[in-house]
Scaffold this motif. Sequence first.
Motif, PDB file in Angstrom:
ATOM      1  N   VAL A 172     -59.526  10.371 -19.727  1.00  0.00           N
ATOM      2  CA  VAL A 172     -58.496   9.966 -18.775  1.00  0.00           C
ATOM      3  C   VAL A 172     -57.731   8.770 -19.325  1.00  0.00           C
ATOM      4  CG1 VAL A 172     -58.080   9.054 -16.474  1.00  0.00           C
ATOM      5  CG2 VAL A 172     -59.780  10.829 -16.806  1.00  0.00           C
ATOM      6  N   ILE A 219     -63.830  15.287 -30.388  1.00  0.00           N
ATOM      7  CA  ILE A 219     -64.853  14.376 -29.880  1.00  0.00           C
ATOM      8  C   ILE A 219     -65.730  15.089 -28.850  1.00  0.00           C
ATOM      9  CG2 ILE A 219     -65.245  12.176 -28.737  1.00  0.00           C
ATOM     10  CD1 ILE A 219     -62.516  11.310 -29.668  1.00  0.00           C
ATOM     11  N   PHE A 278     -64.660  19.474 -37.460  1.00  0.00           N
ATOM     12  CA  PHE A 278     -64.192  18.153 -37.870  1.00  0.00           C
ATOM     13  C   PHE A 278     -63.195  18.260 -39.020  1.00  0.00           C
ATOM     14  CE2 PHE A 278     -64.839  14.312 -40.473  1.00  0.00           C
ATOM     15  CZ  PHE A 278     -64.428  13.381 -39.554  1.00  0.00           C
ATOM     16  N   LEU A 279     -63.495  19.127 -40.009  1.00  0.00           N
ATOM     17  CA  LEU A 279     -62.598  19.235 -41.165  1.00  0.00           C
ATOM     18  C   LEU A 279     -61.270  19.882 -40.782  1.00  0.00           C
ATOM     19  CD1 LEU A 279     -64.968  20.180 -44.099  1.00  0.00           C
ATOM     20  CD2 LEU A 279     -63.843  18.009 -43.628  1.00  0.00           C
ATOM     21  N   GLN A 282     -59.231  17.457 -38.641  1.00  0.00           N
ATOM     22  CA  GLN A 282     -59.253  16.067 -39.080  1.00  0.00           C
ATOM     23  C   GLN A 282     -57.890  15.394 -38.952  1.00  0.00           C
ATOM     24  OE1 GLN A 282     -60.511  13.238 -42.685  1.00  0.00           O
ATOM     25  NE2 GLN A 282     -60.130  15.323 -43.175  1.00  0.00           N
ATOM     26  N   PHE A 285     -57.091  14.638 -35.517  1.00  0.00           N
ATOM     27  CA  PHE A 285     -57.999  13.577 -35.120  1.00  0.00           C
ATOM     28  C   PHE A 285     -57.434  12.214 -35.515  1.00  0.00           C
ATOM     29  CE2 PHE A 285     -62.033  11.268 -35.731  1.00  0.00           C
ATOM     30  CZ  PHE A 285     -62.543  11.451 -34.474  1.00  0.00           C
ATOM     31  N   MET A 286     -57.034  12.083 -36.789  1.00  0.00           N
ATOM     32  CA  MET A 286     -56.516  10.798 -37.248  1.00  0.00           C
ATOM     33  C   MET A 286     -55.195  10.467 -36.553  1.00  0.00           C
ATOM     34  SD  MET A 286     -58.864   9.960 -39.360  1.00  0.00           S
ATOM     35  CE  MET A 286     -58.258   8.590 -40.333  1.00  0.00           C
ATOM     36  N   PHE A 289     -55.648   9.384 -32.987  1.00  0.00           N
ATOM     37  CA  PHE A 289     -56.070   7.997 -32.886  1.00  0.00           C
ATOM     38  C   PHE A 289     -54.925   7.050 -33.152  1.00  0.00           C
ATOM     39  CE2 PHE A 289     -60.511   9.249 -32.970  1.00  0.00           C
ATOM     40  CZ  PHE A 289     -60.936   8.424 -31.971  1.00  0.00           C
ATOM     41  N   ARG A 293     -53.537   4.221 -30.603  1.00  0.00           N
ATOM     42  CA  ARG A 293     -53.742   2.867 -31.090  1.00  0.00           C
ATOM     43  C   ARG A 293     -52.483   2.031 -30.913  1.00  0.00           C
ATOM     44  NH1 ARG A 293     -54.700   3.974 -36.528  1.00  0.00           N
ATOM     45  NH2 ARG A 293     -52.655   3.092 -36.848  1.00  0.00           N
TER      46      ARG A 293
ATOM     47  N   THR B 219     -62.440  11.657 -46.303  1.00  0.00           N
ATOM     48  CA  THR B 219     -63.124  12.822 -45.730  1.00  0.00           C
ATOM     49  C   THR B 219     -64.594  12.844 -46.127  1.00  0.00           C
ATOM     50  OG1 THR B 219     -61.054  14.011 -45.930  1.00  0.00           O
ATOM     51  CG2 THR B 219     -63.001  15.321 -45.507  1.00  0.00           C
ATOM     52  N   TYR B 225     -70.338  11.223 -39.206  1.00  0.00           N
ATOM     53  CA  TYR B 225     -70.031  11.043 -37.785  1.00  0.00           C
ATOM     54  C   TYR B 225     -70.268  12.333 -36.999  1.00  0.00           C
ATOM     55  CZ  TYR B 225     -66.840  11.114 -33.778  1.00  0.00           C
ATOM     56  OH  TYR B 225     -66.299  11.290 -32.538  1.00  0.00           O
ATOM     57  N   ALA B 226     -70.039  13.486 -37.663  1.00  0.00           N
ATOM     58  CA  ALA B 226     -70.181  14.764 -36.957  1.00  0.00           C
ATOM     59  C   ALA B 226     -71.638  15.220 -36.852  1.00  0.00           C
ATOM     60  CB  ALA B 226     -69.346  15.842 -37.670  1.00  0.00           C
TER      61      ALA B 226
END
Lengths: 295, 408
Positions: A172, A219, A278-279, A282, A285-286, A289, A293, B219, B225-226
């Motif tokens: 949220v 996440i 994650f890959l 990625q 993800f970056m 953020f 930020r 990377t 982290y995962a």
Amino acid sequence: MTESASSRFVFDPSAGKERPLWRRLVPQRWYAHLILIISVIIITFPMFYALLISTQSNPEVYNHKFTPGTMFFENLHTVMVQRNMGRFMLNSFIIALLIAVGKTIMSVLAGLGLVYFRYPGKWIVFGFVLITLIMPGDVLLIALYRRVVSFDAWPHPYVALTLPLLASATGVFIFRQHFMTMPPDLSEAAQLDGASPLQFLFRVLIPLSWNTIGALMVIMFLFGWNQFLWPLILLRDQDLQVVQWGMQSLTQNVEVGDNFGPMMMGVIITSLPPMIVFLILQRQFMKGFALTRDK
Amino acid sequence: MEDIAYSVHPILVTLVGAVLGAGYFAFLRWQTQVGSVNISLLIGAIAGAAGATLLTAPLGYCMFQSDQKSEDIMVGWIAVALGLMLTLNIFSSLLWRYFRGQRLLPRGDTTPGAFRGRFGLVYALAALSPTILVLIFFVYLPMFDTLRFSTFLARFGAPRTRFICVSNFSRMLSDVDYHSNLFLSFALSFGIIIIAMSLALLIASMLNQPIRGASLYRTLLIWPYAISPIVAGSIFGLLLGTESGIVNRALDLLFGAKVPWLVSIPAAQISVVLASVWNVIGFNILFYTAGLQTIPKDLLESASIDGASAWQRFARITFPLLSPFTFFLIVTNTIYAFFDTFGLIFVLTRGGPTESTFTAMYRVYVTGILASDIGKSTAQSLILFLIVVGITIVQFRVGQRRVQYGNY
């Protein structure tokens, strides 16, 4: 190396002067490369070693062989079929997906409700959501467990498992911040065109938020996939258990022998899905953020 | 109420609170030199009385009754102190906002571009209700239950419960095992913060340099982290096994000695720290790299033109500007050490040898789930809650101060 030397020749004003030989042979900022390479080796070694062991039998493990063993398919079969990890992975995948999608939808909606409407006491609502950040699920574990099992009309154990986890103060907060950085002209224009809030959400907000949504999904998927303690105490039926539970069960009876290979095979297959997610995501993800930020 | 004998009378407790509150507000008034002295004293006394009452009155001042032990009275005073911390902070921040002529409450609505029309509230309620309902039923109600059960003698499977005042807490004061569990949790967070954060900062500053392959390095460094704590524990169980482990193999070749990593006392705790550091370092690197990118390049360049060395630039510019990220990471790493290490320890040492790797969260699990003691385990959960609240407040305070200074 030759390339870095030639680029120095082009860009470095002092390049014409005589430089020591090692300066020309060793890349610039060699110390950064050195530290990073050592860190990469130390950080990735445990996973590579686990991959190696996953192909070996126990005698090979105790002899510390550094060559791939012959047991890869046997270990895979032991883990996936005999120890039921295939089933556990499917269970965890369902749970993680439910959690990631549910949390994201609810966070987007809550962000919309906190930014794009006028009503008194908005900060109370936001505070009500935000203050739950200091109440981690583990603190509430015992009381939550008691409350959840005292209700016996759950349609499926996974509803009991995931529903309590669906509200996300972090989500949220992130969407509220993200929507507040969007230019107000967007919703003004949408209103002039006669769009309803829902149309605005689907046609404008969501298409502009994929990075944030992607980052949050990563996440939340990891959060769902890594659930252990809550399913451990809540789920009575072993066939419904999650992959982390299956993983710990692989570590439990080492005395049976022939165990390290399957154990590390479990490590590899348990880690594979979150690493792939994650890959792939990625970049989102970056970027996600970076967006949150800035404000 | 009259025929109950108290060793410390409730009126006395309230008076102590009022005096302490008035004293604190007088100190604040002297420090800030803003506002009326009399109003400060009055509001301070009210806030103090409220703080002393807040946590003791709902329990009927039971811990101050004459049949209670001295530990219970001590817990009572701790409850008074906690209540005072809460009310004095809230009242003082509101009062001094009033003295300075600022708004007492945050402004409700500053959003430009909000939807006009009469149905705004309806839409907002519809959008917010899923989150709010889940929070009420699965966060706020369990929180209330946790508070309530911590004063009860209650067990899973047993229908009867009994109110036992603060015995669950006062017994903790003399429970040496629980003290060592708490100490281990703190030591673990300390180890993780020192090792994982300093290494992550070093690695992130190297990643932040203009070098080739930075994104590949990133990377390769962030991915742990995962990984789940269970997996981290399993891998380190393999690496650190006494006979099977590769670490002991290397030690044996180099020094001719093997360390019983997982089964001897300081080594087991060190093993848990090592595995945890490996598990969280990717997360720390991720946030430190993000943080380093927010630092204005021209600031560093002008410092470098003024002759500042690399170390001076780091110590005077980079590190202070990174402090929001540092405090965020301190909080998340502490929470990792207190809660998420459960799975790691569950597979790595199972809390052994001789309970030497029982963290406070592991104790909650053993007391509440394995021993079915709801009262005791919810009391232990509340201690963890207080720790989380404590570090969050510290982070918030320090963070706010930094933001004020850092408005360049």
